[in-house]
Design an enzyme around this catalytic site. Structure first.
Site, PDB file in Angstrom:
ATOM      1  N   ARG A  68       0.826  -1.204   0.000  1.00 29.58           N
ATOM      2  CA  ARG A  68       0.000   0.000   0.000  1.00 29.58           C
ATOM      3  C   ARG A  68       0.866   1.262   0.000  1.00 29.58           C
ATOM      4  NH1 ARG A  68      -1.945   1.002   4.295  1.00 29.58           N
ATOM      5  NH2 ARG A  68      -1.112  -0.650   5.629  1.00 29.58           N
TER       6      ARG A  68
ATOM      7  N   LYS B 117      -8.842  -1.927   0.479  1.00 32.12           N
ATOM      8  CA  LYS B 117      -8.721  -1.064   1.657  1.00 32.12           C
ATOM      9  C   LYS B 117      -9.447   0.269   1.484  1.00 32.12           C
ATOM     10  CE  LYS B 117      -6.403  -3.780   4.365  1.00 32.12           C
ATOM     11  NZ  LYS B 117      -7.114  -4.414   5.507  1.00 32.12           N
TER      12      LYS B 117
ATOM     13  N   HIS C 101     -10.931  -3.900  11.928  1.00 35.99           N
ATOM     14  CA  HIS C 101      -9.879  -4.558  11.146  1.00 35.99           C
ATOM     15  C   HIS C 101      -9.530  -5.851  11.876  1.00 35.99           C
ATOM     16  CE1 HIS C 101      -5.543  -4.458   9.383  1.00 35.99           C
ATOM     17  NE2 HIS C 101      -6.362  -5.116   8.589  1.00 35.99           N
TER      18      HIS C 101
ATOM     19  N   SER D 142      -1.442  -6.250   9.312  1.00 35.71           N
ATOM     20  CA  SER D 142      -0.992  -7.224   8.328  1.00 35.71           C
ATOM     21  C   SER D 142       0.222  -7.990   8.831  1.00 35.71           C
ATOM     22  CB  SER D 142      -0.633  -6.497   7.023  1.00 35.71           C
ATOM     23  OG  SER D 142      -0.114  -7.384   6.090  1.00 35.71           O
TER      24      SER D 142
ATOM     25  N   LYS E 249      -3.815 -12.787  11.600  1.00 32.54           N
ATOM     26  CA  LYS E 249      -5.282 -12.790  11.557  1.00 32.54           C
ATOM     27  C   LYS E 249      -5.815 -13.909  10.670  1.00 32.54           C
ATOM     28  CE  LYS E 249      -6.332  -8.744  10.005  1.00 32.54           C
ATOM     29  NZ  LYS E 249      -4.979  -8.432   9.524  1.00 32.54           N
ATOM     30  N   THR E 250      -5.283 -13.965   9.452  1.00 28.99           N
ATOM     31  CA  THR E 250      -5.774 -14.961   8.493  1.00 28.99           C
ATOM     32  C   THR E 250      -5.410 -16.372   8.933  1.00 28.99           C
ATOM     33  OG1 THR E 250      -5.562 -13.354   6.705  1.00 28.99           O
ATOM     34  CG2 THR E 250      -5.728 -15.658   6.078  1.00 28.99           C
TER      35      THR E 250
ATOM     36  N   ASP F 159     -10.462 -10.484   7.507  1.00 32.20           N
ATOM     37  CA  ASP F 159      -9.806  -9.176   7.614  1.00 32.20           C
ATOM     38  C   ASP F 159     -10.680  -8.014   8.068  1.00 32.20           C
ATOM     39  OD1 ASP F 159      -7.318  -7.729   7.267  1.00 32.20           O
ATOM     40  OD2 ASP F 159      -8.236  -6.756   5.543  1.00 32.20           O
TER      41      ASP F 159
ATOM     42  N   ARG G  63       1.045 -12.270  -1.749  1.00 34.03           N
ATOM     43  CA  ARG G  63      -0.362 -12.377  -1.333  1.00 34.03           C
ATOM     44  C   ARG G  63      -1.127 -13.392  -2.167  1.00 34.03           C
ATOM     45  NH1 ARG G  63      -2.454  -9.427   3.210  1.00 34.03           N
ATOM     46  NH2 ARG G  63      -0.967  -7.744   3.606  1.00 34.03           N
TER      47      ARG G  63
END
Length: 524
Positions: free
Chosen positions: A53, A194, A213, A231, A235-236, A250, A315
């Site tokens: 990003r 995002k 988030h 990130s 989380k995933t 997410d 990703r």
């Protein structure tokens, strides 16, 4: 003013493809040489020089209706209506000469709160990305679809900072009155995802919904768990539990009815991915999935997930229903357990600790973690950082709005909150090692099933959080960070340094109560 898409549609009638199928988008992307197929069947695309990003190139248009609500500053940088209009006109001329791909769908699995969106892309693979990441409409819903927000993503359209008032050639501009997000100068697909998250973070609090988030999953008995974190914090990985149903990986909302996913897909980091450690994610990377910046063997097309020569921020994007047993639609009850994930590069935070409501609000506002390599331009190794509400780059409103909503919901629904360090143990980055994933899974499981509550908790002398004396499947010495360091004096110095960073960072939250301010680390 809503974008007049009918005019756009007439202008681009001969070069616009609407709501193409997955197979057609893949076929088109391959024909246009936008990507190649990996051996798994996933489409691999490269994003050029921007592999993460560009938060410093993101702007919010200064419009009368939002002026008093936006938390203006380094995150929500202002751009004038005139500057936005100039960029928008450039975009119109640019689109008139190019083939376009259009997706109509939703952001939000709960029909009561979902946002109808339209995404206009220059690249077929970008359109495949958004088709897999957002909520896909049924045939009936598509016929009646009326977009309330439009994302226009044109990687080849570059800004001129001297003329357009941008920082660089890249721009991500959100206009809440025109209901348009304009993206240019970057091929990184995550900007589209995002930007809509940013839009929902602005709109939903006015409807009494807390945007978060976080990832989320649910057990057989309907017990819901949330996983907050930036990130790369897990989380995933941690929410993709074969013993629980995935709600989403997410972005979620917490309404008066419960939790709902904002998306229809997952966007997983896959550096170091292995079938053994993360089988669900591994198996989800197949035909219909998109791989970003993953290195492939030139002869076999086999992905090398350990190779970071392009970026650490590799990703995989895939529909949530590629995860076995995923909850469709992604709507569940109120969370019983909330996990704050932090990748502590100092290596001094406990691997798991329990938080009071006040501590939860303190750590939510602090959002301490380490930016991991590749997630933003210029980040090449872990950097300690504080990201408010574990999502500062995406929060248009004042942080206290989100924190107070969270505190109220924790109290109302009696949710238990834990801070989990997925970062370093036995020393800081470069000395210690990354926390053992098997241990982290065991600690998270104990928090979710409640067995962790059967042990004794002891307050950490520096950070004040409550640490368990034992967790099934985890060596007891791992639970106390000081015990994992060979040099105890070095540990004390690092812990004091991190505590001081917490204290200094929290000074900016002057509008919070003394109860919240005093819930953080202590100076020695």
């Amino acid at each position: 003013m809503v974008l007049d898409f009918k005019a756009v549609q007439q202008q681009h009638a001969n070069n616009a493809h609407h709501n193409l199928s997955v197979s057609k988008l893949i076929e088109t992307a391959l024909q246009r040489k936008e990507g190649v197929l990996a051996s798994s069947g996933a489409l691999r695309a490269l994003t050029g020089k921007y592999t993460g990003r560009s938060p410093k190139d993101k702007f919010v248009v200064q419009e009368p209706s939002v002026m008093d609500h936006i938390a203006w500053g380094a995150v929500n940088q202002p751009i004038s209506q005139l500057q936005f209009e100039r960029l928008y006109q450039k975009a119109q001329k640019y689109m008139a000469e190019r083939e376009l791909f259009i997706f109509d769908g939703f952001a939000g699995a709960d029909s009561k709160y979902r946002l109808p969106i339209r995404v206009i892309n220059e690249y077929a693979w970008h359109n495949l990305f958004v088709r897999q990441l957002f909520v896909r409409p049924t045939k009936e819903e598509l016929q009646a679809h009326q977009p309330e927000f439009t994302v226009i993503a044109l990687p080849g359209l570059k800004a001129d900072p001297a003329v357009d008032g941008t920082r660089s050639e890249t721009f991500i501009c959100v206009s809440f009155e025109k209901k348009v997000v304009l993206i240019g100068g970057t091929e990184y697909a995550g900007e589209m995802k995002k930007s809509i998250f940013t839009v929902l973070n602005y709109l939903l609090p006015f409807q009494g919904v807390l945007p978060m988030h976080c990832s989320a999953n649910v057990g057989e008995n309907g017990d819901t768990a949330l996983f907050f974190g930036l990130s790369g914090t897990g989380k995933t990985t941690l929410s993709a539990d074969p013993n629980r149903r995935l709600i989403g990986d997410d972005e979620h909302g917490w309404s008066d009815q419960g939790v709902f996913n904002f998306e229809g897909g997952c966007y997983a980091k896959c550096i170091g991915l292995s079938e053994e450690k993360e089988p669900q994610i591994w198996q989800a990377i197949r035909y219909g999935s998109v791989l970003e910046n993953v290195v492939l063997d030139e002869d076999t097309g086999i992905a090398d997930y350990s190779d970071n020569q392009i970026t650490e921020n590799t990703r995989a994007a895939y529909p949530v229903d590629y995860i076995p047993g995923a909850l469709i639609p992604g709507v569940a009850g109120h969370p019983n357990v909330i996990i704050f994930l932090t990748a502590d590069a100092f290596g001094v935070l406990p691997p798991i600790s329990k938080l009071t409501k006040e501590q939860a609000m303190y750590h939510f506002l602090s959002g301490y973690t380490s930016k991991l390599a590749g997630t933003e331009r210029g980040v090449t190794e872990p950097e300690a950082t504080f990201s408010t509400c574990f999502g500062a780059p995406f929060l248009p409103l004042r942080p206290s709005v989100y924190a107070e909503m969270l505190g109220k919901k924790i109290e109302e629904h009696k949710a238990r909150v834990y801070l989990v360090n997925t970062g370093w143990s036995g020393g800081p980055y470069g000395v210690g090692k990354r926390m053992n994933l098997a241990y982290t899974r065991a600690m998270v499981s104990a928090a979710i099933n409640g067995s962790i509550e059967q042990t004794t908790f002891v307050a950490d002398p520096v950070f004040g959080v409550l640490c368990p004396e034992s967790v099934p499947g985890v060596p007891s010495e791992v639970l106390v960070p000081r015990n994992t360091w060979e040099d105890k004096a070095a540990y004390e110095a690092k812990a004091a340094e991190l505590a001081e960073r917490f204290i200094q960072n929290f000074e900016k939250f002057s509008d919070m109560s003394e109860e919240i301010k005093s819930a953080g680390p202590r100076r020695k």
